[in-house]
Motif scaffolding. Structure first.
Motif, PDB file in Angstrom:
ATOM      1  N   ARG A 184       0.840  -1.189   0.000  1.00  0.00           N
ATOM      2  CA  ARG A 184       0.000   0.000   0.000  1.00  0.00           C
ATOM      3  C   ARG A 184       0.880   1.245   0.000  1.00  0.00           C
ATOM      4  NH1 ARG A 184      -3.601  -2.854  -1.118  1.00  0.00           N
ATOM      5  NH2 ARG A 184      -5.684  -3.077  -0.193  1.00  0.00           N
ATOM      6  N   GLY A 185       0.226   2.384  -0.267  1.00  0.00           N
ATOM      7  CA  GLY A 185       0.909   3.669  -0.217  1.00  0.00           C
ATOM      8  C   GLY A 185       0.760   4.427  -1.513  1.00  0.00           C
ATOM      9  N   GLY A 187       1.350   7.710  -4.163  1.00  0.00           N
ATOM     10  CA  GLY A 187       2.606   8.340  -4.545  1.00  0.00           C
ATOM     11  C   GLY A 187       3.050   9.467  -3.639  1.00  0.00           C
ATOM     12  N   PHE A 188       2.099  10.168  -3.003  1.00  0.00           N
ATOM     13  CA  PHE A 188       2.446  11.272  -2.112  1.00  0.00           C
ATOM     14  C   PHE A 188       2.421  10.841  -0.654  1.00  0.00           C
ATOM     15  CE2 PHE A 188       1.547  15.329   0.115  1.00  0.00           C
ATOM     16  CZ  PHE A 188       2.614  16.078  -0.351  1.00  0.00           C
ATOM     17  N   GLY A 189       1.360  10.169  -0.236  1.00  0.00           N
ATOM     18  CA  GLY A 189       1.231   9.765   1.161  1.00  0.00           C
ATOM     19  C   GLY A 189       2.332   8.833   1.619  1.00  0.00           C
ATOM     20  N   ALA A 190       2.905   8.049   0.692  1.00  0.00           N
ATOM     21  CA  ALA A 190       3.960   7.104   1.049  1.00  0.00           C
ATOM     22  C   ALA A 190       5.250   7.796   1.463  1.00  0.00           C
ATOM     23  CB  ALA A 190       4.239   6.168  -0.121  1.00  0.00           C
ATOM     24  N   LEU A 191       5.340   9.105   1.253  1.00  0.00           N
ATOM     25  CA  LEU A 191       6.563   9.833   1.569  1.00  0.00           C
ATOM     26  C   LEU A 191       6.603  10.323   3.010  1.00  0.00           C
ATOM     27  CD1 LEU A 191       6.846  11.938  -1.701  1.00  0.00           C
ATOM     28  CD2 LEU A 191       7.796   9.692  -1.205  1.00  0.00           C
ATOM     29  N   PHE A 192       5.534  10.089   3.773  1.00  0.00           N
ATOM     30  CA  PHE A 192       5.446  10.628   5.126  1.00  0.00           C
ATOM     31  C   PHE A 192       5.103   9.519   6.110  1.00  0.00           C
ATOM     32  CE2 PHE A 192       4.161  13.806   2.034  1.00  0.00           C
ATOM     33  CZ  PHE A 192       5.024  14.851   2.331  1.00  0.00           C
ATOM     34  N   GLY A 193       5.479   9.739   7.358  1.00  0.00           N
ATOM     35  CA  GLY A 193       5.120   8.816   8.424  1.00  0.00           C
ATOM     36  C   GLY A 193       5.974   7.570   8.431  1.00  0.00           C
ATOM     37  N   ASP A 194       5.640   6.673   9.337  1.00  0.00           N
ATOM     38  CA  ASP A 194       6.365   5.418   9.465  1.00  0.00           C
ATOM     39  C   ASP A 194       5.956   4.448   8.356  1.00  0.00           C
ATOM     40  OD1 ASP A 194       7.588   6.351  11.781  1.00  0.00           O
ATOM     41  OD2 ASP A 194       5.982   5.556  13.067  1.00  0.00           O
ATOM     42  N   ILE A 195       6.822   3.510   8.075  1.00  0.00           N
ATOM     43  CA  ILE A 195       6.517   2.447   7.112  1.00  0.00           C
ATOM     44  C   ILE A 195       5.882   1.300   7.874  1.00  0.00           C
ATOM     45  CG2 ILE A 195       7.474   0.805   5.466  1.00  0.00           C
ATOM     46  CD1 ILE A 195       9.699   2.828   4.929  1.00  0.00           C
ATOM     47  N   GLY A 196       4.682   0.904   7.480  1.00  0.00           N
ATOM     48  CA  GLY A 196       3.956  -0.137   8.173  1.00  0.00           C
ATOM     49  C   GLY A 196       4.238  -1.517   7.615  1.00  0.00           C
ATOM     50  N   ASP A 197       3.837  -2.531   8.389  1.00  0.00           N
ATOM     51  CA  ASP A 197       3.969  -3.911   7.927  1.00  0.00           C
ATOM     52  C   ASP A 197       2.616  -4.620   7.935  1.00  0.00           C
ATOM     53  OD1 ASP A 197       3.519  -4.215  10.622  1.00  0.00           O
ATOM     54  OD2 ASP A 197       5.407  -5.239  11.047  1.00  0.00           O
ATOM     55  N   ALA A 198       1.541  -3.846   8.064  1.00  0.00           N
ATOM     56  CA  ALA A 198       0.185  -4.381   7.998  1.00  0.00           C
ATOM     57  C   ALA A 198      -0.711  -3.291   7.436  1.00  0.00           C
ATOM     58  CB  ALA A 198      -0.314  -4.821   9.376  1.00  0.00           C
ATOM     59  N   VAL A 199      -1.728  -3.692   6.693  1.00  0.00           N
ATOM     60  CA  VAL A 199      -2.594  -2.733   6.022  1.00  0.00           C
ATOM     61  C   VAL A 199      -3.760  -2.352   6.922  1.00  0.00           C
ATOM     62  CG1 VAL A 199      -4.132  -2.368   4.066  1.00  0.00           C
ATOM     63  CG2 VAL A 199      -1.952  -3.532   3.734  1.00  0.00           C
ATOM     64  N   ALA A 200      -3.914  -1.056   7.184  1.00  0.00           N
ATOM     65  CA  ALA A 200      -5.050  -0.561   7.949  1.00  0.00           C
ATOM     66  C   ALA A 200      -6.212  -0.275   7.005  1.00  0.00           C
ATOM     67  CB  ALA A 200      -4.655   0.704   8.708  1.00  0.00           C
ATOM     68  N   ALA A 226       2.554   6.525 -14.530  1.00  0.00           N
ATOM     69  CA  ALA A 226       1.155   6.961 -14.497  1.00  0.00           C
ATOM     70  C   ALA A 226       0.725   7.396 -13.104  1.00  0.00           C
ATOM     71  CB  ALA A 226       0.246   5.852 -15.010  1.00  0.00           C
ATOM     72  N   ARG A 227       1.312   6.803 -12.054  1.00  0.00           N
ATOM     73  CA  ARG A 227       0.885   7.098 -10.691  1.00  0.00           C
ATOM     74  C   ARG A 227       1.965   7.777  -9.846  1.00  0.00           C
ATOM     75  NH1 ARG A 227      -2.816   1.645  -9.545  1.00  0.00           N
ATOM     76  NH2 ARG A 227      -3.962   1.813 -11.521  1.00  0.00           N
ATOM     77  N   GLY A 228       3.034   8.243 -10.500  1.00  0.00           N
ATOM     78  CA  GLY A 228       4.039   9.041  -9.807  1.00  0.00           C
ATOM     79  C   GLY A 228       4.669   8.359  -8.613  1.00  0.00           C
ATOM     80  N   ARG A 229       5.150   7.139  -8.785  1.00  0.00           N
ATOM     81  CA  ARG A 229       5.597   6.331  -7.657  1.00  0.00           C
ATOM     82  C   ARG A 229       7.099   6.349  -7.420  1.00  0.00           C
ATOM     83  NH1 ARG A 229       1.295   1.246  -8.384  1.00  0.00           N
ATOM     84  NH2 ARG A 229      -0.342   2.249  -7.146  1.00  0.00           N
ATOM     85  N   LEU A 230       7.774   7.348  -7.965  1.00  0.00           N
ATOM     86  CA  LEU A 230       9.227   7.423  -7.817  1.00  0.00           C
ATOM     87  C   LEU A 230       9.635   7.528  -6.355  1.00  0.00           C
ATOM     88  CD1 LEU A 230      11.991   7.677  -9.282  1.00  0.00           C
ATOM     89  CD2 LEU A 230      11.623  10.154  -9.297  1.00  0.00           C
ATOM     90  N   GLY A 231       9.049   8.463  -5.623  1.00  0.00           N
ATOM     91  CA  GLY A 231       9.397   8.638  -4.212  1.00  0.00           C
ATOM     92  C   GLY A 231       9.005   7.438  -3.370  1.00  0.00           C
ATOM     93  N   ARG A 232       7.877   6.827  -3.689  1.00  0.00           N
ATOM     94  CA  ARG A 232       7.433   5.642  -2.955  1.00  0.00           C
ATOM     95  C   ARG A 232       8.463   4.530  -3.048  1.00  0.00           C
ATOM     96  NH1 ARG A 232       1.861   2.070  -3.863  1.00  0.00           N
ATOM     97  NH2 ARG A 232       2.936   0.943  -5.514  1.00  0.00           N
ATOM     98  N   LEU A 233       8.993   4.310  -4.240  1.00  0.00           N
ATOM     99  CA  LEU A 233       9.998   3.261  -4.408  1.00  0.00           C
ATOM    100  C   LEU A 233      11.296   3.623  -3.710  1.00  0.00           C
ATOM    101  CD1 LEU A 233      10.699   0.534  -5.636  1.00  0.00           C
ATOM    102  CD2 LEU A 233      11.330   1.706  -7.764  1.00  0.00           C
TER     103      LEU A 233
END
Length: 408
Positions: A184-185, A187-200, A226-233
């Motif tokens: 999960r995550g 393209g923008f929200g994945a750049l903030f907060g802790d990295i989880g190991d379970a999906v809420a 298409a989904r701007g996932r550079l930062g997420r990766l």
């Protein structure tokens, strides 16, 4: 002496992490970034032409979708269009949710079929195994035991790879091949907060979970441009041990064909494959510095042990440095996909001396992130006469980001 010993140990660990999957597998993987066009014959041919001669059967696993029966039937029709005989197509009855389009069948009854000998026999008879798109979490639930061990069906898939079969997947079926997989995550929200190991139930943050471990230690991401996932990766790879900080982002209608015996890969299709190498990058609480970036297109090859890139024979090295630097622009444009009514994207460019710097700042409320792309003396580019836009090859660029979350 201690410093050199540490370097030597790091080098050995890196070599083992990169090389270990090649020892067990001799088949192929076809990793498709989603959005596969029906008329993209090179990708379909990559799947079908790499079946062992003695095993022409194709097994379809649609467990990632919410409409397993309908999706499997669609894929079967596509395969028949490309010459697969109907009797060679095997639909594996594996799903975790019911398909609303089939009122006479409750596909959720198939949830335990990863241990069913009849369904496993379809895998054992197949020369090609295809995962549809959907939600990679469903593949995790369907094929991985609660202990984290392989289900009997996943073990059979791994055995087929060792015997020379090809395993392909698109979208979620591609993301699930790595481990950890990005669960999960946005393209923008994945750049903030802790990295989880379970999906809420809610949230846009980055979540990493166990994948199928077919393509390790690389982390895969799909729908990349298409989904701007550079930062997420970037964040996903930097959460890994040093030697495993390698990510591959695949655009839609594009595939990476992996030869596990040679441990090399080739790009097939219309878009780009982005390679992120963070093994020498550094990470802080709010930033990442020094990730190496490369972009490959159709026909380019990647050595998976060394990460050496071999441009397609149709491409020639670009001599003009300003043209080389312009080859960084499509990577900058990846972030345009994150622009919205709520989110502002600002792009600036600087070309001091023999360096080009592109900066992208994304702002949404109290959240902001700043990307810096740099091309310099180590940056190389190749172009072909038939390449459109910037469908060439770029290596040796650098990428950094800083994020700020001012929310209390």
């Amino acid at each position: 002496m201690t410093r050199w010993l540490a370097i030597a140990v790091w080098a050995v660990l890196a070599a083992l992490a990169l090389a270990s999957p090649a020892r067990a597998d001799t088949g192929h993987l076809l990793i498709v970034g989603g959005g596969l066009s029906f008329d993209n014959e090179p990708v379909y041919r990559a799947l079908l032409d790499n079946r062992p001669e003695e095993s022409p059967g194709v097994a379809i696993i649609a467990a990632a979708t919410s409409d397993a029966s309908a999706s499997a039937a669609t894929v079967a029709g596509e395969l028949m269009h490309y010459g697969v005989a109907p009797e060679e197509i095997m639909i594996v009855r594996l799903a975790v949710v019911d398909d609303p389009d089939t009122p006479d069948i409750d596909e959720s009854d198939w949830a335990a079929n990863a241990s069913d000998p009849e369904e496993i026999a379809k895998i054992e008879a197949a020369g090609a195994i295809w995962f549809t798109g959907g939600d990679q979490l469903r593949l995790n639930r369907a094929l991985i035991e609660q202990s984290g061990a392989d289900s009997p069906m996943l073990a059979a898939i791994r055995a087929r790879l060792r015997d020379g079969a090809i395993v392909g997947g698109t979208s979620a079926g591609a993301a699930a091949m790595s481990s950890p997989m990005i669960a999960r995550g946005n393209g923008f929200g994945a750049l903030f907060g802790d990295i989880g190991d379970a999906v809420a139930d809610e949230g846009d943050g980055l979540v990493l979970m166990q994948g199928l471990r077919l393509f390790s230690p690389f982390i895969l991401d799909q729908h990349f441009a298409a989904r701007g996932r550079l930062g997420r990766l970037m964040r996903a790879i930097m959460a890994q041990p040093g030697p495993a900080r390698i990510g591959i982002g695949i655009d839609e209608d594009t595939a990476l064909l992996v030869d596990l015996a040679e441990y090399s890969a080739q790009v097939v299709g219309t878009g780009a494959v982005t390679l992120l190498d963070g093994r020498r990058a550094s990470a802080t609480a709010g930033g990442i510095d020094g990730v190496r970036l490369a972009r490959l297109h159709d026909g380019d090859r990647l050595g998976l042990t060394t990460l050496a890139i071999e441009p397609a024979s149709s491409r020639d090295m670009v001599d003009d440095r300003q043209t080389v630097f312009s080859g960084l622009w499509p990577s900058v444009e990846l972030l345009r996909a994150l622009e919205s009514e709520r989110r502002q994207v600002n792009v600036s460019e600087f070309r001091p001396l023999n360096t080009a710097l592109f900066e992208v700042r994304l702002v949404q409320g109290k959240h902001s992130v700043h990307f810096t792309f740099e091309a310099g003396r180590d940056t190389r580019a190749w172009r072909g006469a038939s390449d459109t836009g910037w469908n060439g090859t770029l290596t040796g660029a650098r990428l950094s980001l800083e994020s700020e979350d001012a929310t209390p």
